[in-house]
Design an enzyme around this catalytic site. Structure first.
Site, mmCIF file in Angstrom:
data_model
loop_
_atom_site.group_PDB
_atom_site.id
_atom_site.type_symbol
_atom_site.label_atom_id
_atom_site.label_comp_id
_atom_site.label_asym_id
_atom_site.label_seq_id
_atom_site.Cartn_x
_atom_site.Cartn_y
_atom_site.Cartn_z
ATOM 1 N N ASP A 63 0.832 -1.198 0.000
ATOM 2 C CA ASP A 63 0.000 0.000 0.000
ATOM 3 C C ASP A 63 0.868 1.250 0.000
ATOM 4 O O ASP A 63 1.971 1.266 0.554
ATOM 5 C CB ASP A 63 -0.910 0.023 1.234
ATOM 6 C CG ASP A 63 -1.932 -1.109 1.219
ATOM 7 O OD1 ASP A 63 -2.298 -1.534 0.119
ATOM 8 O OD2 ASP A 63 -2.330 -1.555 2.307
ATOM 9 N N ASP A 69 1.349 7.616 8.351
ATOM 10 C CA ASP A 69 1.458 6.208 8.741
ATOM 11 C C ASP A 69 2.773 5.950 9.469
ATOM 12 O O ASP A 69 2.823 5.286 10.504
ATOM 13 C CB ASP A 69 1.401 5.296 7.513
ATOM 14 C CG ASP A 69 0.047 5.280 6.836
ATOM 15 O OD1 ASP A 69 -0.966 5.184 7.548
ATOM 16 O OD2 ASP A 69 0.011 5.362 5.591
ATOM 17 N N GLU A 91 2.190 -3.008 10.237
ATOM 18 C CA GLU A 91 1.915 -2.941 8.806
ATOM 19 C C GLU A 91 3.006 -2.181 8.064
ATOM 20 O O GLU A 91 3.269 -2.435 6.891
ATOM 21 C CB GLU A 91 0.563 -2.266 8.562
ATOM 22 C CG GLU A 91 0.200 -2.171 7.086
ATOM 23 C CD GLU A 91 -1.094 -1.432 6.850
ATOM 24 O OE1 GLU A 91 -1.587 -1.469 5.712
ATOM 25 O OE2 GLU A 91 -1.605 -0.815 7.791
ATOM 26 N N GLU A 92 3.640 -1.246 8.739
ATOM 27 C CA GLU A 92 4.608 -0.374 8.075
ATOM 28 C C GLU A 92 6.017 -0.950 8.019
ATOM 29 O O GLU A 92 6.916 -0.331 7.455
ATOM 30 C CB GLU A 92 4.646 0.985 8.790
ATOM 31 C CG GLU A 92 3.293 1.675 8.877
ATOM 32 C CD GLU A 92 2.580 1.798 7.548
ATOM 33 O OE1 GLU A 92 3.264 2.058 6.535
ATOM 34 O OE2 GLU A 92 1.356 1.622 7.514
ATOM 35 N N ASP A 110 -1.656 -2.155 13.474
ATOM 36 C CA ASP A 110 -1.882 -1.344 12.276
ATOM 37 C C ASP A 110 -1.954 0.086 12.796
ATOM 38 O O ASP A 110 -2.964 0.498 13.359
ATOM 39 C CB ASP A 110 -3.179 -1.742 11.591
ATOM 40 C CG ASP A 110 -3.438 -0.948 10.316
ATOM 41 O OD1 ASP A 110 -2.713 0.035 10.069
ATOM 42 O OD2 ASP A 110 -4.381 -1.288 9.584
ATOM 43 N N LEU A 112 -2.262 3.159 11.684
ATOM 44 C CA LEU A 112 -3.275 4.124 11.251
ATOM 45 C C LEU A 112 -4.159 3.469 10.190
ATOM 46 O O LEU A 112 -4.000 3.706 8.991
ATOM 47 C CB LEU A 112 -2.640 5.408 10.721
ATOM 48 C CG LEU A 112 -3.603 6.607 10.667
ATOM 49 C CD1 LEU A 112 -4.131 6.949 12.056
ATOM 50 C CD2 LEU A 112 -2.926 7.815 10.053
ATOM 51 N N ASP A 113 -5.093 2.671 10.643
ATOM 52 C CA ASP A 113 -6.016 1.998 9.737
ATOM 53 C C ASP A 113 -6.948 3.020 9.089
ATOM 54 O O ASP A 113 -7.490 3.898 9.757
ATOM 55 C CB ASP A 113 -6.842 0.975 10.518
ATOM 56 C CG ASP A 113 -7.828 0.247 9.644
ATOM 57 O OD1 ASP A 113 -7.394 -0.650 8.911
ATOM 58 O OD2 ASP A 113 -9.028 0.585 9.689
ATOM 59 N N GLU A 277 -5.146 -7.035 11.627
ATOM 60 C CA GLU A 277 -6.478 -6.501 11.341
ATOM 61 C C GLU A 277 -7.559 -7.541 11.662
ATOM 62 O O GLU A 277 -8.358 -7.353 12.588
ATOM 63 C CB GLU A 277 -6.580 -6.052 9.872
ATOM 64 C CG GLU A 277 -5.761 -4.813 9.564
ATOM 65 C CD GLU A 277 -5.863 -4.378 8.107
ATOM 66 O OE1 GLU A 277 -5.848 -3.161 7.852
ATOM 67 O OE2 GLU A 277 -5.942 -5.257 7.213
#
Length: 349
Positions: A63, A69, A91-92, A110, A112-113, A277
């Site tokens: 993404d 983020d 996630e990052e 996560d 900053l979803d 998530e």
């Protein structure tokens, strides 16, 4: 306990607990502190220096990576320094980060979803999962995160919207805390949330109708047919395109959320990430009396093969989740019959 502060609630939960319970509570407190810093960044909107900036590349999951983020990820990673956390996954980040090799907890997050929608002023959030760290001479950091979701010790998410909220489950019930600007802390707003078994609301991205499996199309068709159709009642559709916002709505007033696998390139295995998530959302939902599946298989029973693995995710009011499983397993069972799930949400077909 209604109206208790987060600190008081956690203290009451660990008063007779073991050391692990106290360590989990300490981690939740650290995350809550960092979330208030994220809240300030989000509230700055377009006036913030990191709001619309991008890194020119993608995160570990492909993404587009926004500056916000990365900044939020750094805030949560920093807040866990010195906490009883062995390793941190995000996630990052491509791989987990070692924090304390002697600690007993692992945190997946996560940071900053929903950040892809932040410029439209849609509610966004932070999703987190707390797991027991896998320890031993032959263990590596990744093993701590490749555990089934039913191994989670706690899970939750912060919602940055009209109210800043914390949805939290320590494994026995799901609670919602609202940040009080007057008191400067999170205060319990909803005690022991219970998702209604039945609902007349569903959330799905209808633009992908042509890509869905037949079972999903049939389910949605029956809902859209309303009172004149086989469901014999009218349904409303909701789709915020923010996982935390859709989940919060379902916790408060019931409903079902569908993000199924579909025929598009890259979507055959679903789109949402299992570890940070789907697993925490499923843990929260099940502890609120709901159910969460891939459409047939219970999410919390899946063992991930890699940190950023994607899965389909169907969750919400238990009777609707069971009905969707029947559409997939045997369309002849679609009527209101014996549930496919036991009391603990286990698929029994």
């Amino acid at each position: 306990m209604s109206g208790a502060t987060l600190e008081a609630y956690l203290a009451s939960r660990v008063a007779t607990g073991d050391d692990i319970a106290r360590e989990v509570a300490a981690v939740v407190q650290r995350l809550a502190t960092a979330a208030l810093d994220v809240r300030k960044l989000v509230n700055q909107g377009a006036l913030g220096t990191a709001f619309n900036g991008t890194r020119g590349g993608s995160n570990s999951d492909g993404d587009l990576q926004k500056d916000l983020d990365v900044v939020c990820d750094g805030l949560f990673l920093s807040c866990l320094q010195g906490a009883p956390v062995a390793c941190y996954a995000s996630e990052e980040l491509d791989n987990p980060v070692l924090l304390d090799p002697n600690a007993r907890l692992a945190v997946a997050i996560d940071p900053l979803d929903g950040s892809s929608n932040i410029d439209t002023n849609v509610s966004v959030g932070t999703i987190f999962s707390v797991l027991p760290a896998v320890q031993g001479p032959d263990s590596d950091l990744m093993q701590s995160f490749l555990q089934a979701g039913n191994r989670q010790l706690a899970a939750g998410f912060f919602l940055y919207g009209p109210q800043t909220a914390l949805v939290l489950s320590l494994g026995k019930g799901t609670e919602i805390f609202i940040f009080s600007s007057r008191l400067g802390c999170f205060v319990q707003g909803y005690k022991s949330v219970n998702i209604a078994e039945r609902t007349s609301e569903f959330a799905i991205n209808m633009s992908n109708y042509r890509h869905w499996e037949e079972a999903v199309r049939l389910y949605v068709d029956d809902c859209l047919a309303g009172a004149e159709g086989p469901r014999e009642r009218d349904f409303n559709m909701r789709w915020i395109a923010s996982l935390v916002a859709d989940t919060y709505r379902i916790l408060v007033r019931g409903g079902i959320f569908l993000y199924p696998a579909d025929g598009r390139k890259g979507y055959s295995q679903g789109r949402l990430r299992q570890v940070y998530e789907a697993n925490p959302i499923a843990f929260i939902v099940e502890n609120a009396g709901g159910a969460a599946t891939t459409s047939v298989t219970r999410i919390l029973d899946l063992v991930p093969e890699n940190l950023h693995q994607r899965v389909p995710l169907i969750f919400g009011s238990r009777r609707e989740v069971e009905r969707i499983a029947r559409y997939h397993v045997d369309p002849n069972m679609i009527g209101e019959r014996a549930p496919l799930f036991g009391k603990r949400g286990l698929f029994r077909a």
